[in-house]
Design an enzyme around this catalytic site. Structure first.
Site, mmCIF file in Angstrom:
data_model
loop_
_atom_site.group_PDB
_atom_site.id
_atom_site.type_symbol
_atom_site.label_atom_id
_atom_site.label_comp_id
_atom_site.label_asym_id
_atom_site.label_seq_id
_atom_site.Cartn_x
_atom_site.Cartn_y
_atom_site.Cartn_z
ATOM 1 N N GLU A 101 0.934 -1.101 -0.081
ATOM 2 C CA GLU A 101 0.029 0.006 -0.093
ATOM 3 C C GLU A 101 0.844 1.376 0.205
ATOM 4 O O GLU A 101 1.989 1.434 0.542
ATOM 5 C CB GLU A 101 -0.882 0.032 1.231
ATOM 6 C CG GLU A 101 -1.967 -1.064 1.186
ATOM 7 C CD GLU A 101 -2.742 -1.154 2.449
ATOM 8 O OE1 GLU A 101 -4.006 -1.359 2.293
ATOM 9 O OE2 GLU A 101 -2.260 -1.179 3.562
ATOM 10 N N CYS A 114 3.239 8.468 1.220
ATOM 11 C CA CYS A 114 4.045 7.407 2.085
ATOM 12 C C CYS A 114 4.014 6.344 1.428
ATOM 13 O O CYS A 114 2.676 5.587 0.903
ATOM 14 C CB CYS A 114 2.887 7.445 3.391
ATOM 15 S SG CYS A 114 3.154 6.013 4.571
ATOM 16 N N CYS A 121 5.857 -7.019 7.126
ATOM 17 C CA CYS A 121 7.177 -6.488 8.165
ATOM 18 C C CYS A 121 7.497 -7.701 8.973
ATOM 19 O O CYS A 121 6.543 -8.239 9.643
ATOM 20 C CB CYS A 121 6.790 -5.151 8.802
ATOM 21 S SG CYS A 121 8.086 -4.125 9.656
ATOM 22 N N CYS A 125 6.198 -5.123 15.830
ATOM 23 C CA CYS A 125 5.925 -4.194 17.079
ATOM 24 C C CYS A 125 4.600 -4.368 17.437
ATOM 25 O O CYS A 125 3.507 -4.597 16.509
ATOM 26 C CB CYS A 125 6.271 -2.805 16.360
ATOM 27 S SG CYS A 125 7.680 -2.426 16.114
ATOM 28 N N CYS A 128 1.231 -2.305 15.953
ATOM 29 C CA CYS A 128 1.388 -1.945 14.754
ATOM 30 C C CYS A 128 0.653 -3.156 13.819
ATOM 31 O O CYS A 128 1.256 -4.075 14.092
ATOM 32 C CB CYS A 128 2.680 -1.776 14.210
ATOM 33 S SG CYS A 128 2.682 -1.563 12.344
ATOM 34 N N GLY A 172 6.622 -2.095 6.090
ATOM 35 C CA GLY A 172 7.857 -2.479 6.068
ATOM 36 C C GLY A 172 8.786 -1.617 7.075
ATOM 37 O O GLY A 172 8.618 -0.510 7.326
ATOM 38 N N GLU A 173 10.053 -2.042 7.186
ATOM 39 C CA GLU A 173 11.120 -1.457 7.753
ATOM 40 C C GLU A 173 12.239 -1.057 6.675
ATOM 41 O O GLU A 173 12.829 -2.095 6.290
ATOM 42 C CB GLU A 173 11.634 -2.419 8.893
ATOM 43 C CG GLU A 173 12.845 -1.803 9.313
ATOM 44 C CD GLU A 173 13.084 -0.408 9.843
ATOM 45 O OE1 GLU A 173 12.330 0.071 10.540
ATOM 46 O OE2 GLU A 173 14.022 0.337 9.510
ATOM 47 N N SER A 202 11.848 6.477 7.527
ATOM 48 C CA SER A 202 11.729 6.169 9.107
ATOM 49 C C SER A 202 12.135 4.934 9.636
ATOM 50 O O SER A 202 11.490 3.877 8.741
ATOM 51 C CB SER A 202 9.953 6.242 9.122
ATOM 52 O OG SER A 202 9.476 5.889 10.436
ATOM 53 N N SER A 225 11.546 5.761 15.102
ATOM 54 C CA SER A 225 10.565 5.455 15.845
ATOM 55 C C SER A 225 10.877 5.026 17.412
ATOM 56 O O SER A 225 11.239 3.815 17.599
ATOM 57 C CB SER A 225 9.363 4.196 15.252
ATOM 58 O OG SER A 225 9.242 4.611 13.766
ATOM 59 N N HIS A 227 9.387 5.817 20.651
ATOM 60 C CA HIS A 227 8.157 5.242 21.353
ATOM 61 C C HIS A 227 8.433 5.037 22.746
ATOM 62 O O HIS A 227 7.279 4.877 23.646
ATOM 63 C CB HIS A 227 7.434 3.898 20.631
ATOM 64 C CG HIS A 227 7.217 4.009 19.272
ATOM 65 N ND1 HIS A 227 6.581 5.429 18.606
ATOM 66 C CD2 HIS A 227 7.418 3.513 18.241
ATOM 67 C CE1 HIS A 227 6.434 5.095 17.434
ATOM 68 N NE2 HIS A 227 6.645 4.050 17.000
ATOM 69 N N CYS A 344 -1.048 5.707 10.421
ATOM 70 C CA CYS A 344 -0.006 4.941 10.736
ATOM 71 C C CYS A 344 -0.218 3.722 11.613
ATOM 72 O O CYS A 344 -1.115 3.486 12.468
ATOM 73 C CB CYS A 344 0.979 5.861 11.886
ATOM 74 S SG CYS A 344 1.461 7.391 11.352
HETATM 75 N N1 SAH Z 1 9.115 0.404 10.125
HETATM 76 C C1 SAH Z 1 9.335 1.973 10.045
HETATM 77 C C2 SAH Z 1 8.297 2.642 9.207
HETATM 78 C C3 SAH Z 1 6.878 2.437 9.739
HETATM 79 S S1 SAH Z 1 6.324 4.191 9.628
HETATM 80 C C4 SAH Z 1 9.242 2.479 11.232
HETATM 81 O O1 SAH Z 1 9.025 1.758 12.394
HETATM 82 O O2 SAH Z 1 9.717 3.652 11.659
HETATM 83 C C5 SAH Z 1 4.968 4.119 10.652
HETATM 84 C C6 SAH Z 1 4.861 4.946 11.932
HETATM 85 O O3 SAH Z 1 3.616 4.592 12.664
HETATM 86 C C7 SAH Z 1 5.960 4.188 12.987
HETATM 87 O O4 SAH Z 1 6.510 5.339 13.597
HETATM 88 C C8 SAH Z 1 5.291 3.239 13.707
HETATM 89 O O5 SAH Z 1 6.160 2.997 14.753
HETATM 90 C C9 SAH Z 1 3.966 4.104 13.838
HETATM 91 N N2 SAH Z 1 2.680 3.144 14.172
HETATM 92 C C10 SAH Z 1 2.880 1.898 14.076
HETATM 93 N N3 SAH Z 1 1.565 1.494 14.124
HETATM 94 C C11 SAH Z 1 0.874 2.360 14.907
HETATM 95 C C12 SAH Z 1 -0.548 2.611 15.659
HETATM 96 N N4 SAH Z 1 -1.218 1.521 15.862
HETATM 97 N N5 SAH Z 1 -0.709 3.931 15.941
HETATM 98 C C13 SAH Z 1 0.032 5.133 15.878
HETATM 99 N N6 SAH Z 1 1.220 4.727 15.144
HETATM 100 C C14 SAH Z 1 1.672 3.776 14.833
#
Ligand code: SAH
Length: 363
Positions: A101, A114, A121, A125, A128, A172-173, A202, A225, A227, A344
């Site tokens: 997507e 985006c 992925c 996490c 996600c 994906g990462e 990211s 990321s 968090h 996200c």
């Molecule tokens: N793998 C990369 C790219 C993903 S970017 C990364 O981790 O950065 C998407 C962003 O959305 C990341 O910061 C991810 O941690 C965040 N994200 C993932 N799940 C989410 C959720 N349920 N609510 C809000 N942010 C989320």
């Protein structure tokens, strides 16, 4: 008898200088004029042709010859979803049937795309949906670039204007796919003329990839990321924290920061009662205070399988206030496209729907 399948070079995934050299050689071998390579380049980088048949200023025989020699990645649109807020999500079907997507996010001042760097992925996490649905495979550079080509074309044709920014925040990462990501950055930058500062990678904290980005002369942006401001909490949310613990990650970011002029964005998901507990904002400020940083607070977007909720408004404001009082600019990132599962963490492509999610550890 053995049949060897020849893999044709994918014009969408070649570095511009390589594409140019190969096209020049191809036309020279065919006794064609030099300007033919330039014609193809124009179709590729400016007119965003999705196939050789569209290159109508080339003789039919030349179009056929190009088809035999080259590939031009052009995933089919499996589905297009449009949000009430203008966000538009493309579900792309790749050649082997995999689905990925990309999301177009319009604001009054910019149009951000985006894009995905992997099908699925592997990072898993806990908050996600992409991670829950599991990992499928790496994307080739052509497959990553073709999301941009396709989305840009669609944006042009549907009154969205031109894409101004690209963020690798889809599925994906990206830094787990450096073999495709790094050429993709160069192709977008040098082939399509997207400024490096308008491209953001990211990452969840893949240290070797961050170190490689620190060495690049181009000022591609990095978003991390984070968090959580400490190892204990972070490892409950992000399995990769065990491999690259916070101090190691911060060390890599220091190298990136020292490379100069590259502001780091920290992403921080705000989950009610999990990442927004009292004291965490101060701790976060302490951890990232040394960087030329910006903090994006992302209210948690609900995903199937958890009863986690986004933080309450008051906590969000409090986090921003604490960070700003310590001189760290911060903003709450408004979620876009929630109604079409484009926000996200919500991207997981339809084909993965119904697949058994990865079991979440208790936290
Ligand atoms: N793998 C990369 C790219 C993903 S970017 C990364 O981790 O950065 C998407 C962003 O959305 C990341 O910061 C991810 O941690 C965040 N994200 C993932 N799940 C989410 C959720 N349920 N609510 C809000 N942010 C989320």
């Amino acid at each position: 008898m053995t049949v060897t399948a020849t893999i044709k070079p994918d014009l969408a995934g070649l570095l511009p200088e390589d594409a140019e050299a190969m096209l020049k050689q191809h036309f020279a071998e065919r006794g064609q004029a030099k300007y033919r390579a330039g014609q193809v380049a124009k179709w590729l980088y400016e007119r965003l042709a999705s196939g050789f048949d569209e290159m109508t200023d080339l003789p039919a025989a030349e179009r056929e010859a190009l088809k035999e020699k080259f590939e031009l990645s052009s995933p089919a649109v499996a589905k297009l979803s449009r949000s009430v807020d203008g966000t538009a999500k493309h579900l792309w079907r790749l050649k082997d049937g995999e689905l990925i997507e990309s999301v177009l996010i319009p604001t009054p001042s910019r149009l951000t795309l985006c894009i995905s760097s992997q099908a699925g992925c592997a990072m898993a996490c806990s908050f996600c949906a992409t991670g829950w649905a599991g990992y499928r495979r790496q994307l080739g550079a052509g497959e990553i670039v073709s999301q941009y080509r396709g989305a840009r074309r669609w944006a042009r044709e549907n009154g969205y204007g031109e894409i101004s920014n690209i963020v690798f925040m889809g599925m994906g990462e990206p830094l787990m796919n450096p073999k495709s990501l790094f050429p993709t950055l160069a192709i977008l930058n040098r082939g399509y003329g997207v400024g490096a500062r308008r491209i953001t990678v990211s990452t969840v904290g893949v240290v070797p990839g961050i170190l490689q980005m620190a060495e690049m002369p181009e000022q591609y942006r990095l978003a991390v990321s984070l968090h959580a401001p400490n190892h204990e909490l972070r490892q409950k949310l992000i399995p990769l924290e065990k491999k690259y613990p916070l101090p190691v990650l911060l060390d890599a970011l220091r190298k990136f920061d020292e490379a100069g002029g590259k502001r780091i964005t920290f992403e921080y998901v705000m989950i009610d009662g999990v990442t927004d507990l009292p004291g965490l904002a101060e701790e976060l400020a302490g951890v990232i205070g040394e960087f030329n940083a910006f903090v994006n607070l992302i209210p948690f977007n609900p995903i199937p399988g958890t009863d986690w909720q986004p933080s309450k408004r008051a906590r969000l404001t409090e986090f921003v206030d604490v960070l700003e009082a310590r001189g760290i600019p911060a903003a709450v990132r408004e979620s876009r496209g929630r109604d079409i599962a484009a926000a996200c963490g919500q991207l997981r492509a339809e084909a993965t729907e119904g697949r058994k999610p990865v079991q979440m550890g208790s936290i």
